[in-house]
Design a protein around this motif. Sequence first.
Motif, PDB file in Angstrom:
ATOM      1  N   GLY A  15       0.860  -1.174   0.000  1.00 40.02           N
ATOM      2  CA  GLY A  15       0.000   0.000   0.000  1.00 40.02           C
ATOM      3  C   GLY A  15       0.902   1.232   0.000  1.00 40.02           C
ATOM      4  O   GLY A  15       1.904   1.268   0.717  1.00 40.02           O
ATOM      5  N   VAL A  16       0.553   2.222  -0.816  1.00 41.44           N
ATOM      6  CA  VAL A  16       1.384   3.421  -0.942  1.00 41.44           C
ATOM      7  C   VAL A  16       0.550   4.671  -0.651  1.00 41.44           C
ATOM      8  O   VAL A  16      -0.541   4.843  -1.190  1.00 41.44           O
ATOM      9  N   ALA A  17       1.088   5.524   0.218  1.00 43.44           N
ATOM     10  CA  ALA A  17       0.467   6.810   0.523  1.00 43.44           C
ATOM     11  C   ALA A  17       1.535   7.886   0.339  1.00 43.44           C
ATOM     12  O   ALA A  17       2.733   7.596   0.356  1.00 43.44           O
ATOM     13  N   THR A  25      -0.653  16.196   5.680  1.00 49.59           N
ATOM     14  CA  THR A  25      -1.659  15.161   5.470  1.00 49.59           C
ATOM     15  C   THR A  25      -1.150  14.054   4.548  1.00 49.59           C
ATOM     16  O   THR A  25      -0.308  14.286   3.691  1.00 49.59           O
ATOM     17  N   ALA A  26      -1.707  12.878   4.750  1.00 51.58           N
ATOM     18  CA  ALA A  26      -1.369  11.720   3.922  1.00 51.58           C
ATOM     19  C   ALA A  26      -2.567  11.358   3.055  1.00 51.58           C
ATOM     20  O   ALA A  26      -3.703  11.373   3.522  1.00 51.58           O
ATOM     21  N   GLN A  27      -2.318  11.060   1.790  1.00 52.42           N
ATOM     22  CA  GLN A  27      -3.367  10.608   0.873  1.00 52.42           C
ATOM     23  C   GLN A  27      -2.950   9.265   0.285  1.00 52.42           C
ATOM     24  O   GLN A  27      -1.772   9.043   0.017  1.00 52.42           O
ATOM     25  N   GLY A  28      -3.943   8.404   0.061  1.00 53.43           N
ATOM     26  CA  GLY A  28      -3.664   7.120  -0.575  1.00 53.43           C
ATOM     27  C   GLY A  28      -3.273   7.351  -2.023  1.00 53.43           C
ATOM     28  O   GLY A  28      -3.879   8.177  -2.708  1.00 53.43           O
ATOM     29  N   LEU A  29      -2.257   6.651  -2.482  1.00 51.56           N
ATOM     30  CA  LEU A  29      -1.778   6.838  -3.851  1.00 51.56           C
ATOM     31  C   LEU A  29      -2.089   5.618  -4.720  1.00 51.56           C
ATOM     32  O   LEU A  29      -2.731   5.729  -5.748  1.00 51.56           O
ATOM     33  N   THR A  30      -1.644   4.441  -4.290  1.00 51.08           N
ATOM     34  CA  THR A  30      -1.835   3.251  -5.112  1.00 51.08           C
ATOM     35  C   THR A  30      -1.558   1.995  -4.290  1.00 51.08           C
ATOM     36  O   THR A  30      -1.122   2.082  -3.147  1.00 51.08           O
ATOM     37  N   THR A  31      -1.820   0.855  -4.886  1.00 56.04           N
ATOM     38  CA  THR A  31      -1.430  -0.431  -4.318  1.00 56.04           C
ATOM     39  C   THR A  31      -0.594  -1.132  -5.377  1.00 56.04           C
ATOM     40  O   THR A  31      -1.026  -1.272  -6.525  1.00 56.04           O
ATOM     41  N   ILE A  32       0.595  -1.549  -5.002  1.00 59.06           N
ATOM     42  CA  ILE A  32       1.506  -2.209  -5.928  1.00 59.06           C
ATOM     43  C   ILE A  32       1.472  -3.715  -5.649  1.00 59.06           C
ATOM     44  O   ILE A  32       1.600  -4.138  -4.502  1.00 59.06           O
ATOM     45  N   HIS A  33       1.304  -4.501  -6.702  1.00 57.53           N
ATOM     46  CA  HIS A  33       1.325  -5.960  -6.555  1.00 57.53           C
ATOM     47  C   HIS A  33       2.738  -6.455  -6.816  1.00 57.53           C
ATOM     48  O   HIS A  33       3.395  -6.019  -7.749  1.00 57.53           O
ATOM     49  N   TRP A  34       3.201  -7.378  -5.951  1.00 63.55           N
ATOM     50  CA  TRP A  34       4.556  -7.911  -6.116  1.00 63.55           C
ATOM     51  C   TRP A  34       4.641  -9.291  -5.488  1.00 63.55           C
ATOM     52  O   TRP A  34       3.717  -9.724  -4.806  1.00 63.55           O
ATOM     53  N   GLN A  35       5.763  -9.960  -5.712  1.00 63.32           N
ATOM     54  CA  GLN A  35       5.998 -11.264  -5.099  1.00 63.32           C
ATOM     55  C   GLN A  35       7.223 -11.153  -4.211  1.00 63.32           C
ATOM     56  O   GLN A  35       8.350 -11.160  -4.702  1.00 63.32           O
ATOM     57  N   SER A 114     -18.179  -2.971   1.040  1.00 64.22           N
ATOM     58  CA  SER A 114     -18.246  -4.427   0.846  1.00 64.22           C
ATOM     59  C   SER A 114     -16.863  -5.050   1.027  1.00 64.22           C
ATOM     60  O   SER A 114     -15.841  -4.391   0.850  1.00 64.22           O
ATOM     61  N   ARG A 115     -16.866  -6.332   1.381  1.00 65.06           N
ATOM     62  CA  ARG A 115     -15.617  -7.059   1.618  1.00 65.06           C
ATOM     63  C   ARG A 115     -14.695  -6.976   0.392  1.00 65.06           C
ATOM     64  O   ARG A 115     -13.500  -6.776   0.506  1.00 65.06           O
ATOM     65  N   LYS A 116     -15.279  -7.131  -0.789  1.00 63.78           N
ATOM     66  CA  LYS A 116     -14.498  -7.104  -2.031  1.00 63.78           C
ATOM     67  C   LYS A 116     -13.808  -5.739  -2.208  1.00 63.78           C
ATOM     68  O   LYS A 116     -12.629  -5.666  -2.540  1.00 63.78           O
ATOM     69  N   LYS A 117     -14.557  -4.664  -1.980  1.00 64.42           N
ATOM     70  CA  LYS A 117     -13.979  -3.321  -2.103  1.00 64.42           C
ATOM     71  C   LYS A 117     -12.951  -3.072  -1.004  1.00 64.42           C
ATOM     72  O   LYS A 117     -11.931  -2.441  -1.243  1.00 64.42           O
ATOM     73  N   ARG A 118     -13.237  -3.532   0.216  1.00 68.77           N
ATOM     74  CA  ARG A 118     -12.290  -3.351   1.339  1.00 68.77           C
ATOM     75  C   ARG A 118     -10.959  -3.979   1.005  1.00 68.77           C
ATOM     76  O   ARG A 118      -9.907  -3.400   1.233  1.00 68.77           O
ATOM     77  N   LYS A 119     -11.010  -5.192   0.435  1.00 68.17           N
ATOM     78  CA  LYS A 119      -9.797  -5.921   0.097  1.00 68.17           C
ATOM     79  C   LYS A 119      -8.930  -5.103  -0.869  1.00 68.17           C
ATOM     80  O   LYS A 119      -7.712  -5.114  -0.799  1.00 68.17           O
ATOM     81  N   LYS A 120      -9.587  -4.370  -1.775  1.00 68.47           N
ATOM     82  CA  LYS A 120      -8.860  -3.586  -2.774  1.00 68.47           C
ATOM     83  C   LYS A 120      -8.172  -2.356  -2.175  1.00 68.47           C
ATOM     84  O   LYS A 120      -7.161  -1.905  -2.693  1.00 68.47           O
ATOM     85  N   VAL A 121      -8.753  -1.770  -1.129  1.00 72.17           N
ATOM     86  CA  VAL A 121      -8.218  -0.500  -0.618  1.00 72.17           C
ATOM     87  C   VAL A 121      -7.559  -0.581   0.755  1.00 72.17           C
ATOM     88  O   VAL A 121      -6.960   0.390   1.204  1.00 72.17           O
ATOM     89  N   ILE A 122      -7.643  -1.748   1.411  1.00 73.20           N
ATOM     90  CA  ILE A 122      -7.145  -1.854   2.788  1.00 73.20           C
ATOM     91  C   ILE A 122      -5.659  -1.523   2.903  1.00 73.20           C
ATOM     92  O   ILE A 122      -5.244  -0.837   3.831  1.00 73.20           O
ATOM     93  N   ASP A 123      -4.835  -1.980   1.952  1.00 68.97           N
ATOM     94  CA  ASP A 123      -3.395  -1.736   2.028  1.00 68.97           C
ATOM     95  C   ASP A 123      -3.072  -0.252   1.863  1.00 68.97           C
ATOM     96  O   ASP A 123      -2.233   0.300   2.566  1.00 68.97           O
TER      97      ASP A 123
END
Length: 138
Positions: A15-17, A25-35, A114-123
């Motif tokens: 998760g990136v802010a 102030t901090a704002q959410g920027l993006t979520t990066i997928h990685w391994q 919703s759980r699905k949306k939460r999963k997308k933005v939680i990080d």
Amino acid sequence: MNKVLGLDVGSKTIGVAISDALGWTAQGLTTIHWQEPEYDTVKDTFKQLIEEHTIEKVVIGFPKNMNGTIGPRGEASQEFGKFVEENFSLDVVLWDERLTTMAAEKVLLEADMSRKKRKKVIDKMAAVMILQGYLDSQ
């Protein structure tokens, strides 16, 4: 003033802010997928973020166990911090984030997401809370 990047580093997502120019102030920027631990998979993305937003410091969530000891996720955050320092010559701050993800989850639940949306933005939300906690302490 240059900006501060906040990161919530997980094994599959980061998760990136980002702070505002004044560092208030901090704002959410993006979520990066990685391994994890394939740092090369995120090196270019971070280089781009750092250059595009004139980043001078990176605050990484540091999940300690409730008794203050450092477990595997805490060690992973320390390793990621070393990667950022060595590759981008930036100041890295490890920020105690013991309750951040739970707090982020609570905010999103209260917003009736919703759980699905939460999963997308939680990080991203956790990264915002980590960075805001750091900014508030300065």
